[in-house]
Design a protein around this motif. Structure first.
Motif, PDB file in Angstrom:
ATOM      1  N   ASP A 237      50.382  24.503  34.019  1.00 15.76           N
ATOM      2  CA  ASP A 237      51.350  25.221  34.849  1.00 15.76           C
ATOM      3  C   ASP A 237      50.710  26.444  35.485  1.00 15.76           C
ATOM      4  O   ASP A 237      51.038  26.816  36.619  1.00 15.76           O
ATOM      5  CB  ASP A 237      52.543  25.672  33.996  1.00 15.76           C
ATOM      6  CG  ASP A 237      53.338  24.500  33.455  1.00 15.76           C
ATOM      7  OD1 ASP A 237      53.923  23.765  34.265  1.00 15.76           O
ATOM      8  OD2 ASP A 237      53.343  24.316  32.216  1.00 15.76           O
ATOM      9  N   TYR A 238      49.776  27.074  34.742  1.00 21.92           N
ATOM     10  CA  TYR A 238      49.082  28.259  35.226  1.00 21.92           C
ATOM     11  C   TYR A 238      47.600  28.161  34.891  1.00 21.92           C
ATOM     12  O   TYR A 238      47.224  27.580  33.869  1.00 21.92           O
ATOM     13  CB  TYR A 238      49.645  29.535  34.584  1.00 21.92           C
ATOM     14  CG  TYR A 238      51.068  29.851  34.988  1.00 21.92           C
ATOM     15  CD1 TYR A 238      51.344  30.569  36.151  1.00 21.92           C
ATOM     16  CD2 TYR A 238      52.133  29.437  34.188  1.00 21.92           C
ATOM     17  CE1 TYR A 238      52.651  30.859  36.508  1.00 21.92           C
ATOM     18  CE2 TYR A 238      53.439  29.716  34.545  1.00 21.92           C
ATOM     19  CZ  TYR A 238      53.699  30.430  35.708  1.00 21.92           C
ATOM     20  OH  TYR A 238      54.991  30.714  36.071  1.00 21.92           O
ATOM     21  N   ILE A 239      46.770  28.749  35.775  1.00 26.41           N
ATOM     22  CA  ILE A 239      45.335  28.845  35.518  1.00 26.41           C
ATOM     23  C   ILE A 239      44.956  30.320  35.471  1.00 26.41           C
ATOM     24  O   ILE A 239      45.169  31.045  36.451  1.00 26.41           O
ATOM     25  CB  ILE A 239      44.489  28.160  36.598  1.00 26.41           C
ATOM     26  CG1 ILE A 239      44.882  26.681  36.749  1.00 26.41           C
ATOM     27  CG2 ILE A 239      43.002  28.277  36.276  1.00 26.41           C
ATOM     28  CD1 ILE A 239      45.607  26.385  38.025  1.00 26.41           C
ATOM     29  N   VAL A 240      44.438  30.790  34.338  1.00 26.38           N
ATOM     30  CA  VAL A 240      43.919  32.152  34.233  1.00 26.38           C
ATOM     31  C   VAL A 240      42.491  32.135  34.765  1.00 26.38           C
ATOM     32  O   VAL A 240      41.611  31.509  34.182  1.00 26.38           O
ATOM     33  CB  VAL A 240      43.945  32.655  32.774  1.00 26.38           C
ATOM     34  CG1 VAL A 240      43.263  34.015  32.680  1.00 26.38           C
ATOM     35  CG2 VAL A 240      45.372  32.732  32.255  1.00 26.38           C
ATOM     36  N   LEU A 241      42.285  32.796  35.903  1.00 27.65           N
ATOM     37  CA  LEU A 241      40.970  32.819  36.540  1.00 27.65           C
ATOM     38  C   LEU A 241      40.301  34.155  36.249  1.00 27.65           C
ATOM     39  O   LEU A 241      40.699  35.202  36.755  1.00 27.65           O
ATOM     40  CB  LEU A 241      41.109  32.626  38.055  1.00 27.65           C
ATOM     41  CG  LEU A 241      39.827  32.704  38.886  1.00 27.65           C
ATOM     42  CD1 LEU A 241      38.798  31.677  38.424  1.00 27.65           C
ATOM     43  CD2 LEU A 241      40.139  32.529  40.365  1.00 27.65           C
ATOM     44  N   CYS A 242      39.274  34.120  35.395  1.00 25.02           N
ATOM     45  CA  CYS A 242      38.545  35.346  35.026  1.00 25.02           C
ATOM     46  C   CYS A 242      37.144  35.242  35.609  1.00 25.02           C
ATOM     47  O   CYS A 242      36.198  34.841  34.933  1.00 25.02           O
ATOM     48  CB  CYS A 242      38.506  35.504  33.510  1.00 25.02           C
ATOM     49  SG  CYS A 242      37.864  37.091  32.956  1.00 25.02           S
ATOM     50  N   SER A 243      37.039  35.578  36.886  1.00 27.18           N
ATOM     51  CA  SER A 243      35.776  35.414  37.596  1.00 27.18           C
ATOM     52  C   SER A 243      35.568  36.609  38.515  1.00 27.18           C
ATOM     53  O   SER A 243      36.308  37.585  38.463  1.00 27.18           O
ATOM     54  CB  SER A 243      35.804  34.100  38.393  1.00 27.18           C
ATOM     55  OG  SER A 243      34.558  33.837  39.000  1.00 27.18           O
ATOM     56  N   ALA A 244      34.555  36.516  39.374  1.00 27.90           N
ATOM     57  CA  ALA A 244      34.273  37.597  40.314  1.00 27.90           C
ATOM     58  C   ALA A 244      33.386  37.065  41.431  1.00 27.90           C
ATOM     59  O   ALA A 244      32.674  36.071  41.257  1.00 27.90           O
ATOM     60  CB  ALA A 244      33.577  38.765  39.609  1.00 27.90           C
ATOM     61  N   ASP A 262      48.992  22.798  44.320  1.00 25.33           N
ATOM     62  CA  ASP A 262      50.296  22.198  44.642  1.00 25.33           C
ATOM     63  C   ASP A 262      51.177  22.120  43.402  1.00 25.33           C
ATOM     64  O   ASP A 262      52.410  22.089  43.505  1.00 25.33           O
ATOM     65  CB  ASP A 262      50.110  20.784  45.219  1.00 25.33           C
ATOM     66  CG  ASP A 262      49.418  20.801  46.578  1.00 25.33           C
ATOM     67  OD1 ASP A 262      49.430  21.857  47.233  1.00 25.33           O
ATOM     68  OD2 ASP A 262      48.865  19.755  46.968  1.00 25.33           O
ATOM     69  N   THR A 263      50.528  22.077  42.237  1.00 22.81           N
ATOM     70  CA  THR A 263      51.291  21.898  40.991  1.00 22.81           C
ATOM     71  C   THR A 263      51.083  23.026  39.984  1.00 22.81           C
ATOM     72  O   THR A 263      51.795  23.102  38.986  1.00 22.81           O
ATOM     73  CB  THR A 263      50.893  20.562  40.324  1.00 22.81           C
ATOM     74  OG1 THR A 263      49.471  20.570  40.081  1.00 22.81           O
ATOM     75  CG2 THR A 263      51.242  19.379  41.221  1.00 22.81           C
ATOM     76  N   ALA A 264      50.113  23.877  40.208  1.00 25.27           N
ATOM     77  CA  ALA A 264      49.821  24.958  39.262  1.00 25.27           C
ATOM     78  C   ALA A 264      49.611  26.267  40.022  1.00 25.27           C
ATOM     79  O   ALA A 264      49.220  26.269  41.191  1.00 25.27           O
ATOM     80  CB  ALA A 264      48.577  24.629  38.437  1.00 25.27           C
ATOM     81  N   ILE A 265      49.871  27.373  39.352  1.00 27.37           N
ATOM     82  CA  ILE A 265      49.718  28.699  39.955  1.00 27.37           C
ATOM     83  C   ILE A 265      48.526  29.403  39.311  1.00 27.37           C
ATOM     84  O   ILE A 265      48.394  29.435  38.082  1.00 27.37           O
ATOM     85  CB  ILE A 265      50.994  29.545  39.758  1.00 27.37           C
ATOM     86  CG1 ILE A 265      52.171  28.887  40.484  1.00 27.37           C
ATOM     87  CG2 ILE A 265      50.779  30.970  40.270  1.00 27.37           C
ATOM     88  CD1 ILE A 265      53.490  29.584  40.233  1.00 27.37           C
ATOM     89  N   ILE A 266      47.672  29.962  40.141  1.00 29.98           N
ATOM     90  CA  ILE A 266      46.511  30.703  39.645  1.00 29.98           C
ATOM     91  C   ILE A 266      46.911  32.144  39.350  1.00 29.98           C
ATOM     92  O   ILE A 266      47.585  32.789  40.150  1.00 29.98           O
ATOM     93  CB  ILE A 266      45.364  30.679  40.663  1.00 29.98           C
ATOM     94  CG1 ILE A 266      44.859  29.240  40.864  1.00 29.98           C
ATOM     95  CG2 ILE A 266      44.215  31.580  40.209  1.00 29.98           C
ATOM     96  CD1 ILE A 266      43.823  29.095  41.968  1.00 29.98           C
ATOM     97  N   ILE A 267      46.507  32.647  38.181  1.00 32.74           N
ATOM     98  CA  ILE A 267      46.645  34.070  37.843  1.00 32.74           C
ATOM     99  C   ILE A 267      45.261  34.667  37.982  1.00 32.74           C
ATOM    100  O   ILE A 267      44.363  34.399  37.184  1.00 32.74           O
ATOM    101  CB  ILE A 267      47.161  34.254  36.396  1.00 32.74           C
ATOM    102  CG1 ILE A 267      48.440  33.461  36.157  1.00 32.74           C
ATOM    103  CG2 ILE A 267      47.393  35.732  36.111  1.00 32.74           C
ATOM    104  CD1 ILE A 267      48.862  33.434  34.693  1.00 32.74           C
TER     105      ILE A 267
END
Length: 425
Positions: A237-244, A262-267
């Motif tokens: 449902d959500y993607i935790v994006l810890c990048s730079a 389309d189906t998941a939200i990036i945090i």
């Protein structure tokens, strides 16, 4: 529960020419209103003018130099001109080490700042050897436990602190019976691994949400197809994006192109709210949940008065250039540095000021205080998070702006075990 931030200041490398150009007019980083008979105060700055993080670092240098011009035009610090000594680190820890040593041993800076969470760990031994305080974005495994001989200070909460706000906000607004499914996308760097460890602990032990996928990229990655495929197959449902930097942009572009969003939200981190950063692919970075430190969000000028003065300086120096929180943070860093150095000179006298005295000021006189409501360096604790205890939860829009979902979201404290370095390492 309010505003703060700091990012000390500084300069080396390709930079003498760049610094002169950025000041706008004049022959150097020093304006004529200062007392030319007084000694120069030098402050170091480790930053990425080139390399994978240059897109977000360069605007900070521009605005930091603009603020320096304003400060020197008004007489510097008690008549002393201030000079930034900038090192272009290119997001390379080896360049950070050699650059910081040059700042200390040759340039004789009083203090320094860094814009990369990867640099404090490699520079920490040098801060103690030369007794030069370094204010930086940090990873908690580096600064904990705090010791009396510590010259390393944080200038803001880490990604983990902000994700803690975002995930708790999602918890408060989640309506389905089953918990949200979370995927994690990290970059193979110490700052990302450290923050993700804290996020995973929170997901597993507090929220008890399923982590359905964990993927990694390197800072040199040019393709995220396999990572996006694996995450998409896990149906989060959500993607935790810890990048730079570049990997962050590549992941956004690939996630959009392959239909993951389309189906998941990036945090994502606060970087995705920067107009200049989003110009890399506005559509791919629309609809992303992000978090912004309240105290340095330009639209909060009615509640943080100093933002109006900073906005006027920005408009004068860079008309037509977006005025975003990244630029505000550079102005705030300069103001915070001026506050600390002024306090040190007033307390000890110019000839007696050194890194040890500045460290004492940062530890005592500036504790609990901020630069005009914007921020100050400090030591992290499980409850204080260094400076900005509140953030704005927002979603990026198609117009390079954000839709504010929640203002003044107070950072929840971490459990006491988070005070152990092993929690983050």
């Amino acid at each position: 529960m309010r505003k703060q931030l700091s990012l000390a200041v500084a300069v080396v490398g390709l930079i003498t020419l760049l610094a002169t150009a950025m000041v706008g007019c004049g022959q150097s980083a020093q304006a004529p209103a200062v007392d030319s008979s007084k000694k120069v105060i030098k402050v170091g700055w480790l930053t990425d003018l080139t390399g994978p993080s240059a897109l977000s670092c360069t605007p900070m240098v521009e605005s930091g130099m603009d603020m320096l011009q304003e400060i020197n035009a008004k007489g510097g610090i008690l008549g002393h001109p201030v000079e930034y000594v900038i090192v272009d680190t290119k997001y390379d820890t080896n360049l950070a080490v050699t650059g910081f040593e040059k700042l200390c041993a040759q340039d004789n800076v009083w203090c320094a700042t860094s814009q990369s969470a990867n640099f404090p760990s490699v520079c920490k031994p040098l801060t103690e050897r030369y007794k030069v305080p370094l204010s930086s974005i940090i990873e908690y495994g580096t600064v904990l436990p705090v010791s009396q001989n510590q010259y390393l200070f944080g200038n803001g909460p880490t990604y983990a602190d902000y994700y803690r706000c975002s995930l708790n906000w999602i918890k408060d607004n989640w309506k389905k019976a089953d918990p949200p499914r979370i995927a994690i996308m990290g970059v193979d760097m110490a700052f990302s691994k450290s923050n993700i460890k804290g996020v995973k602990w929170m997901l597993e032990n507090e929220l008890k949400w399923p982590i359905v996928a964990t993927e990694w990229m390197s800072m040199s990655s040019t393709n995220a197809t396999s990572q996006v495929t694996n995450i998409k197959n896990a149906n989060p449902d959500y993607i935790v994006l810890c990048s730079a930097g570049n990997p962050q942009i590549i992941f956004h572009k690939t996630a959009k192109a392959m239909g993951l969003t389309d189906t998941a939200i990036i945090i994502d981190t606060f970087l995705c709210s920067i107009p200049m950063f989003r110009m890399a692919d506005k559509d791919a970075m629309t609809g992303v949940i992000t978090h912004i430190p309240v105290a340095i969000y330009p639209q909060m000028a009615d509640e943080v008065p100093m933002l109006k003065e900073i906005a006027a300086i920005h408009k004068k120096n860079r008309p037509g250039t977006p005025f975003d929180w990244v630029r505000v943070s550079a102005y705030a860093g300069a103001l915070s540095t001026i506050d600390g150095l002024t306090a040190a000179i007033e307390k000890y006298g110019f000839e007696n000021v050194n890194g040890e005295k500045i460290k004492e000021i940062w530890e005592t006189d500036l504790t609990g205080k901020t630069a005009h409501g914007l921020g100050a360096p400090g030591q992290w604790s499980t409850t204080d998070h260094i400076w900005c205890h509140d953030c704005i939860i927002a979603k990026t829009t198609e117009t390079y702006d954000v839709e504010i979902l929640y203002k003044w979201y107070h950072m929840p404290p971490w459990p006491s075990i988070a005070g152990d370095p092993g929690f983050w390492q």
